[in-house]
Structures are given as structure tokens and as C-alpha cells.
Design a protein around this motif. Structure first.
Motif, PDB file in Angstrom:
ATOM      1  N   MET A  45      13.687   1.085  -6.083  1.00  0.00           N
ATOM      2  CA  MET A  45      13.047   2.398  -6.051  1.00  0.00           C
ATOM      3  C   MET A  45      11.622   2.318  -6.580  1.00  0.00           C
ATOM      4  O   MET A  45      10.728   3.008  -6.075  1.00  0.00           O
TER       5      MET A  45
ATOM      6  N   THR B 105       5.457   3.049   0.295  1.00  0.00           N
ATOM      7  CA  THR B 105       6.272   4.262   0.403  1.00  0.00           C
ATOM      8  C   THR B 105       6.571   4.516   1.879  1.00  0.00           C
ATOM      9  O   THR B 105       5.792   4.182   2.751  1.00  0.00           O
ATOM     10  N   GLY B 106       7.716   5.131   2.123  1.00  0.00           N
ATOM     11  CA  GLY B 106       8.075   5.461   3.498  1.00  0.00           C
ATOM     12  C   GLY B 106       8.947   4.423   4.149  1.00  0.00           C
ATOM     13  O   GLY B 106       9.362   4.588   5.280  1.00  0.00           O
ATOM     14  N   TYR B 107       9.241   3.322   3.448  1.00  0.00           N
ATOM     15  CA  TYR B 107      10.129   2.321   4.045  1.00  0.00           C
ATOM     16  C   TYR B 107      11.465   2.275   3.311  1.00  0.00           C
ATOM     17  O   TYR B 107      12.079   1.223   3.199  1.00  0.00           O
ATOM     18  N   SER B 108      11.895   3.424   2.791  1.00  0.00           N
ATOM     19  CA  SER B 108      13.163   3.477   2.042  1.00  0.00           C
ATOM     20  C   SER B 108      14.320   2.975   2.877  1.00  0.00           C
ATOM     21  O   SER B 108      15.177   2.247   2.382  1.00  0.00           O
ATOM     22  N   THR B 109      14.365   3.394   4.147  1.00  0.00           N
ATOM     23  CA  THR B 109      15.499   3.020   4.987  1.00  0.00           C
ATOM     24  C   THR B 109      15.681   1.509   4.993  1.00  0.00           C
ATOM     25  O   THR B 109      16.774   0.999   4.749  1.00  0.00           O
TER      26      THR B 109
ATOM     27  N   TYR C  67      16.712   0.184   1.449  1.00  0.00           N
ATOM     28  CA  TYR C  67      18.091   0.526   1.090  1.00  0.00           C
ATOM     29  C   TYR C  67      19.090  -0.225   1.958  1.00  0.00           C
ATOM     30  O   TYR C  67      20.169  -0.603   1.485  1.00  0.00           O
TER      31      TYR C  67
END
Lengths: 363, 397
Positions: A318, A327-331, A334
Motif C-alpha cells: 500500500m 498510484t493507480g496500479y492497485s489492481t 494486489y
């Protein structure tokens, strides 16, 4: 005449529609009208879902590019992983010392793989574990052999996740066994205390215990004494896991036939001997599969320490995601983490199934 | 007689010294354990007292009447920042109940479907179900929650470019917004009628069973109730002049107005909890169905029951006996896991208590309240379970 009978006696081959690929399809996918309908529906759904997913994950994706290059594509930006892998895995461990947690993790993994085989479960294995734990602790904490001290507040990423789960399991196990024995005890005071403890802990979410460890423990201690955060979280995880292990072990104790106790009594064994030599070895053996299940959820539950701001592998991910570049590449991040957890957990659960089979001696 | 026997035994064999006497040892152990527990509690208590006095934190629950002065994103009852902490906590508790209520219903449905699908003779169906179960069970719930929340926030467009899959339904990073019927007195009456019919149906079913035992005449109570439950509300709807006005979401400025909005926090929490827990429920359901011997089904068919009757009279009652206890514990797990809402910012009881602790410093009271509330859920559920187990226990010879 003779050729005719011979021809008649020759075995007929099964019809082509009942064997091979067609036969398999017929019996497994199209055996009734509603199964055929279901098959077609699911194939249509998969056909609708999978191609765009493959396109996103593999075709339009970048695997090792700069963050800038990722802004221009529609697909997945897996580059976030190789660029941040050191931080995700090791977190704030001092630079230059990274070999220490890596070596410790390799040692742990190696010994776990070595212990897989049931034939290696001897006394020597216990000694190997003890030595290994001391070596791993020394590697992580340092302080001797010229290794600089690394405070536990700097332990983060995968080593922290593994420390919390490993010590959570190892310490909780004997504690849980004691609680189970307490719950089965004939002494009312001991029994009541065990029951109250077990039911209370099992009734509340782990997160309330973690809150307790982070905001209430400091109030419990005398002035000037502080226990560091990692240890407090570890205590909460141990207290929590022990209650669940106790219930599983109680199941094993209850499954022991009365004859076992009576036989032990007639041999003149006292309570300690009865438990140590007769009851526990059998009871613990039959509950190995559910115990692995508990340990598995304890491993998954260590991720909850995120909420009290400990830097386990989920929290380091995180933190990486809060870096403006990424930022914006959480998918993507995760999914990577999910695969990592999945490998660990799947290995554990399939090992538990294998143990169940191996230990089933049958009566 | 007995007295003299034991007397003669004591005279024949000298009574053991007190440290070998089991009864006396047990008393000693218990006193020691109690002293230990008491000593530790006393030590912690005095430390806490000293620490509280030093940090001048007032103990007690009087802070509950003070003004909370923080906003809560969504609430079932009216709430504003000028309300008390007590009301804020009540909002949190209701939000927890809301998630648990919808979660339990959806999980039961999805879990049963997946569990049955896993036993399907269709290879594809059973493989899809198995992979669903494996994937969901082996990834931590918290990670799943973050994943769904990130999908909502990062992958869905802003309200202006909201996805519009079906007329009246919008999907954007402000949540899921859909059209609902405009409120009308007809709907209240319909709801009351529906509940009344269900209650009446329950009594009808009982009466039907009794009559069948006496006279042998079966009563299709289930079908009668279902029919009435559909027809009567519809009749009421017509009597009220069949209202069809809908509240349709419309884009005003940067957000939608009208319709019903499901916030991203609630949606991702519910989605994560339902997917995770239904994988476990599926395994419970599968085990329950597999626990019924083939002979039971064959015997039921041999005495001439129809397939529906086999299911209703033979399979369900037996499978449910195996399924219900672990199913309840999964539902309890779902409720406890809903406390992870604090990580994605849904204002459940734990999240509101956490804010309260941070604002007032009343850590002990806060954590105690969390524990008491969840203990209340758990203990009432296990009381229900004990009652149920007693009722459903096999009556054997």
C-alpha cells in the motif's frame, strides 16, 4: 462356417460416440438437456470474460518499463512489481543488510520443505528447528558477530508477515493444548477460567484484540516500561489463535475412547503420564488436519496488522501504491500479492489434505 | 456398612501424605491458579489506574453524552456531527447490522449454489465451482476488500462518464446508483400483507401437518402460502391504483440525485465478505449433502415418494442437521469480519469506535464496547444453536 462364428465372436467395438473425446464430452458436459444448457452458458460467459482479461494482463501490458511508459497503455502495468519488489518484500530493513532477512527466509523455507516428509519427524528435527530459530533470530536482530542491531520496528514486508505467523503458530500451539486440557479438567476453577477465556476470545473479532494491543497494552504496563509494537501485535495474534487451537484439540480429546484413559489408569500412570504418553499423542494426531486449517487462517489473519499500522507485506504494497509515480496500479499490485498468498495457503491446505491421507491408519 | 468398609481400608492402608492426595492436590492447584490470575489482574489494574491518573484520563462512560463532532458517511438513522457519541455509535452498530443482514442472505444463496455446483455431474460446472472455492479461501479477506475497493475507485469512471449497463442503473466511482419506486403508501401495506401471509402460512403448515397425522390427508401449505404471498400484495397494489412512479437517478453537477445510491465502501465490503464467506459455506453445504447415504434416497424412492418429496422430506431435514451448525459459525465469522470495514472507511461499529477512541482517548471503554457488542452477537447465536441442536438432535432408540 468357422469363419462366420469367429467373426460373430469378435468383440464389437463400442460406438464412437461413447469413447474418446466425444464420449467424454457426452458423459461430462452434455449428459442431460440442462447440463448442456449450463455448459453452453458457462462457455459463453468464459468467452466473454477471458479474452479481454488476457488482453489486459498479457497483450496490452508492460512488464518492466518506467512508470511514465505505463501511463500510455490500456493494459496492466506489471512494471510496478519489479520496480518496487525490494520495498514490498523487505520494507524498511536497512540497506546493505538485505541479505540477512533473505537468508533467514531461505532457511525457514528450506526447513519447512525438509520437514514435509512424515518419516523425518523425529527428535532430531525438533533440535534442527530450535537451532534454526536461533540462527534466524540472530540474522534478523543482529547484535553479535559484528552484525548491526536491527530493531523490530524496522522489520517489515515479508519477514514481518512470516515472523508474526510463525511465532504466532509456534507459541499459540502449546498454549492452546493447555487450554484444551483445562477445559476438559475436573477442577471447576480451572475449567471455568479456560471456558471463559476460550469463549470470550472466539466471540470477538481479531481486530478488537489488535486494538487492545495497540491502545490498551501501554496502559497496562508500569511507568517507563514499553513493549515494542511488533511484540504486542504478536501477543494479540497468539492469544487469538490459541483459543481456536484449544477448540480443535478439545475435539481430539473428546474423540478418545474411555478405554484409553482406563487402560492408562490400570497401568498406574498419573495424570501427566497419561496425557503425555497415551492421550495427547493420539488426540493431537487425529486433529492435525483441522489444526493446519487454523494455522492457515492465522497466516491469512496476520494481514490485519495493517490496521494498527505495522508494515507487513500488505502495508508495504500500500505504501508503494501511495507513491505518486505508481498510484493507480492497485489492481496489478494486489493481484501480485494475492498470487503470493495463494501459493503459500494452497501449499498449506494441500499439504493438510495429504497429511490427512497419510495419517489415516484406519482401525 | 460402607462407612466401616472405608474405615477398614484407611486402617489397613495408611492414608497418603497430603501432597499425594488427589483431592487435596486439586484444591491446591485451583487456589494457585486463582491466585495467579488474581495477582496478574491486580497488577494490571493498579498499573492502569496509575497510568490513567498520570495522563488525567477520566474513566467511565460519561463521554457518550458529549458531542461527537465528526461526520459519518452513511447512516440508517438521521445523524449529524452535533449529535452525541452515543448516537454515532448507534449509527455504527446499525451499519454493522446492515452489512451482516445483507451479507448473510447473499452468502447463503451464493454459497449453496456453489456448493451444489461443486457436486454437479457437469465437469465444467464443478471445476468452475472448485476454482472459485480455492481462490477465495486462500486469499486473505482484507486483501480482497482492498482489491474490490481499488477497483471501485480506480477502474470505474467519474459520475459524468458513469457506466450505464441497464436503463436506470449507473456504475461509477461514487458507487452503484439505481432507480427505485417513488415512496407510496401502497408499498407499506404490501409489505405488511406479505409478512402477515408468511406468519399465517407458518401456522397453516403446522395445522396441515397435524391434520395429516390424524387423517392422512396432505395439505399443500407451502404452495398455498407462496400463491397468497404473490397474489395478495399485487391485489393491494391494484387497489391503490397501481402506482408506477419511479425515482430515477439523474446527473446534477458532479453527482447523481434521485434513485438509491450504494456507496463504494458498502458495495466493496459486501462483495468481499460475500465472496469470501460463500466459499466456506459452499464447502459446508457440500459436506452436508454428501453426508446423506445413497440408501436413504433409494429407500425414499422405493416407498413411492416423488422426487420433490424425496428432497423435501428425506434429504433436506437430514442435510440441514449437518449443515446448520457450521453454517451459523460461518455467519458469525462474516459478522466478525465485517469489522474490517474500518480498513476501507465504511462506518461500521468498530470504525466509529476507533474514531471515538482517537478523539476522546477512552481506549479501555472503546475496546470494551467492541468486545461486548460482538460477544453479545456470538453468545446469542450460540444460545440459539444449543436450542436448535437440542430440537434437531437425532432421537435414537
Amino acid at each position: 462356417m468357422s469363419t462366420a462364428t469367429k467373426a460373430k465372436r469378435e468383440r464389437l467395438k463400442p460406438p464412437i460416440t461413447n469413447v474418446g473425446v466425444i464420449g467424454w464430452l457426452k458423459t461430462n458436459l452434455f449428459n442431460t438437456w440442462y447440463n448442456s444448457l449450463l455448459t453452453v452458458l458457462i462457455l459463453a460467459m468464459l468467452g466473454w470474460l477471458i479474452p479481454p482479461l488476457i488482453r489486459w494482463a498479457f497483450i496490452d501490458s508492460l512488464w518492466n518499463s518506467s512508470a511514465q511508459a505505463c501511463r500510455d497503455i490500456d493494459g496492466a502495468c506489471w512494471s510496478i512489481i519489479p520496480h518496487n519488489i525490494k520495498f514490498i518484500f523487505l520494507g524498511f530493513f536497512p540497506s546493505g543488510q538485505e541479505w540477512r532477512p533473505i537468508l533467514a527466509m531461505i532457511l525457514l523455507l528450506g526447513l519447512v520443505i525438509y520437514s514435509k516428509d512424515l518419516s523425518r519427524w523425529k527428535k532430531s528435527l525438533a533440535w534442527m528447528w530450535l537451532v534454526n530459530i536461533i540462527v534466524m533470530g540472530t540474522l534478523m536482530y543482529g547484535g553479535i558477530f559484528g552484525l548491526p542491531v536491527v530493531e523490530t520496528s524496522q522489520w517489515s514486508g515479508l519477514p514481518l508477515t512470516l515472523t508474526l505467523s510463525f511465532f504466532g503458530m509456534v507459541v499459540a500451539y502449546p498454549f492452546g493444548v493447555l487450554l484444551a486440557l483445562g477445559r476438559r479438567s475436573k477442577m471447576p476453577a480451572i475449567k471455568t477460567m479456560s471456558v471463559v477465556y476460550i469463549e470470550m476470545i472466539r466471540g470477538v473479532p481479531l481486530i478488537s484484540l489488535l486494538f487492545m494491543s495497540s491502545v490498551m497494552f501501554p496502559l497496562f504496563l508500569p511507568e517507563g516500561v514499553t513493549i515494542d509494537k511488533v511484540l504486542r501485535a504478536l501477543v494479540a495474534i497468539i492469544l487469538f489463535t490459541a483459543a481456536y487451537i484449544a477448540e480443535v484439540v478439545r475435539g481430539g480429546l473428546q474423540a478418545m475412547p474411555r478405554g484409553q484413559y482406563e487402560a492408562a489408569d490400570s497401568l498406574g500412570l498419573n495424570y501427566n503420564q497419561t496425557m503425555r504418553l497415551i492421550i495427547l499423542p493420539q488426540a493431537l494426531k487425529i486433529v492435525i488436519p483441522p489444526t493446519v486449517g487454523i494455522l492457515l487462517s492465522a497466516f491469512k489473519d496476520t494481514s490485519l496488522v495493517v490496521i494498527i499500522a505495522l508494515y507487513d507485506v500488505l502495508k508495504t504494497t500500500m505504501v508503494t501504491l501511495s507513491n505518486p509515480n505508481w498510484t493507480g496500479y492497485s489492481t496489478e499490485a494486489y493481484i501480485f500479492l494475492a498470487i503470493l498468498y495463494f501459493i503459500f495457503c494452497y501449499a498449506m491446505s494441500s499439504y493438510s489434505r495429504k497429511l490427512e491421507k497419510d495419517l489415516h491408519t484406519g482401525h | 456398612m460402607k462407612q466401616s468398609l472405608s474405615n477398614s481400608a484407611t486402617t489397613a492402608v495408611a492414608s497418603p501424605p497430603f501432597w499425594r492426595d488427589e483431592g487435596k492436590r486439586a484444591i491446591f492447584f485451583q487456589i494457585a491458579a486463582l491466585l495467579c490470575a488474581g495477582g496478574v489482574s491486580y497488577y494490571l489494574f493498579t498499573n492502569t489506574q496509575a497510568n490513567l491518573a498520570r495522563q488525567s484520563i477520566a474513566t467511565g462512560f460519561s463521554f457518550l453524552n458529549r458531542e461527537a463532532s465528526f461526520e459519518i458517511g452513511e447512516s440508517l438513522i438521521s445523524y449529524s456531527a452535533s449529535d452525541t457519541y452515543f448516537r454515532a455509535l448507534l449509527v455504527g452498530a446499525l451499519n454493522t447490522l446492515q452489512v451482516a443482514f445483507f451479507g448473510i442472505i447473499l452468502t447463503t444463496i451464493l454459497g449453496s449454489l456453489v456448493g451444489i455446483a461443486r457436486l454437479s455431474s457437469n465437469w465444467l460446472v464443478s471445476k468452475v465451482a472448485t476454482s472459485f472455492i480455492e481462490v477465495m479461501q486462500n486469499i486473505p479477506i482484507l486483501l480482497q476488500l482492498f482489491f474490490w475497493y481499488a477497483i471501485f475507485y480506480e477502474s470505474f469512471p467519474s459520475p459524468r462518464q458513469a457506466l450505464n449497463p441497464v436503463k436506470g442503473v449507473f456504475l461509477c466511482n461514487r458507487g452503484l446508483i439505481f432507480a427505485v419506486p417513488e415512496s407510496h403508501p401502497a408499498y407499506t401495506s404490501m409489505g405488511i400483507a406479505f409478512i402477515l401471509i408468511l406468519v399465517a402460512g407458518w401456522f397453516l403448515n403446522r395445522w396441515g401437518h397435524k391434520r395429516q397425522e390424524l387423517t392422512g390427508k396432505p395439505l399443500p401449505a407451502l404452495r398455498m402460502t407462496a400463491g397468497a404471498a404473490i397474489i395478495l400484495p399485487l391485489l393491494i397494489w391494484f387497489l391503490y391504483g397501481s402506482p408506477t412512479a419511479m425515482s430515477i437517478p439523474e446527473l446534477r453537477g458532479f453527482n447523481f440525485s434521485g434513485g438509491l445510491t450504494v456507496s463504494p465502501e458498502f458495495a466493496s465490503l459486501l462483495l468481499g465478505l460475500v465472496l469470501y464467506t460463500s466459499a466456506f459455506v459452499a464447502e459446508v453445504v457440500r459436506a452436508g449433502i454428501q453426508s446423506i447415504g445413497r440408501g436413504q434416497i433409494e429407500a425414499a424412492m422405493a416407498i413411492g415418494l416423488k422426487p420433490g418429496q424425496v428432497l423435501q422430506l428425506v434429504i433436506f431435514p437430514q442435510a440441514l442437521r449437518v449443515i446448520i451448525p457450521p453454517l451459523t459459525s460461518q455467519m458469525l465469522n462474516l459478522t466478525k469480519n465485517s469489522s474490517l470495514a474500518v480498513a476501507i472507511g465504511y462506518a461500521d461499529f468498530v470504525a466509529v469506535t476507533n474514531t471515538t477512541i482517537n478523539q476522546t482517548g477512552q481506549a479501555i471503554e472503546g475496546v470494551a464496547m467492541i468486545m461486548v457488542v460482538y460477544l453479545f452477537f456470538s453468545l446469542s447465536t450460540s444460545a440459539f444453536m444449543n436450542w436448535y441442536n437440542k430440537r434437531m438432535a437425532l432421537v435414537e432408540r
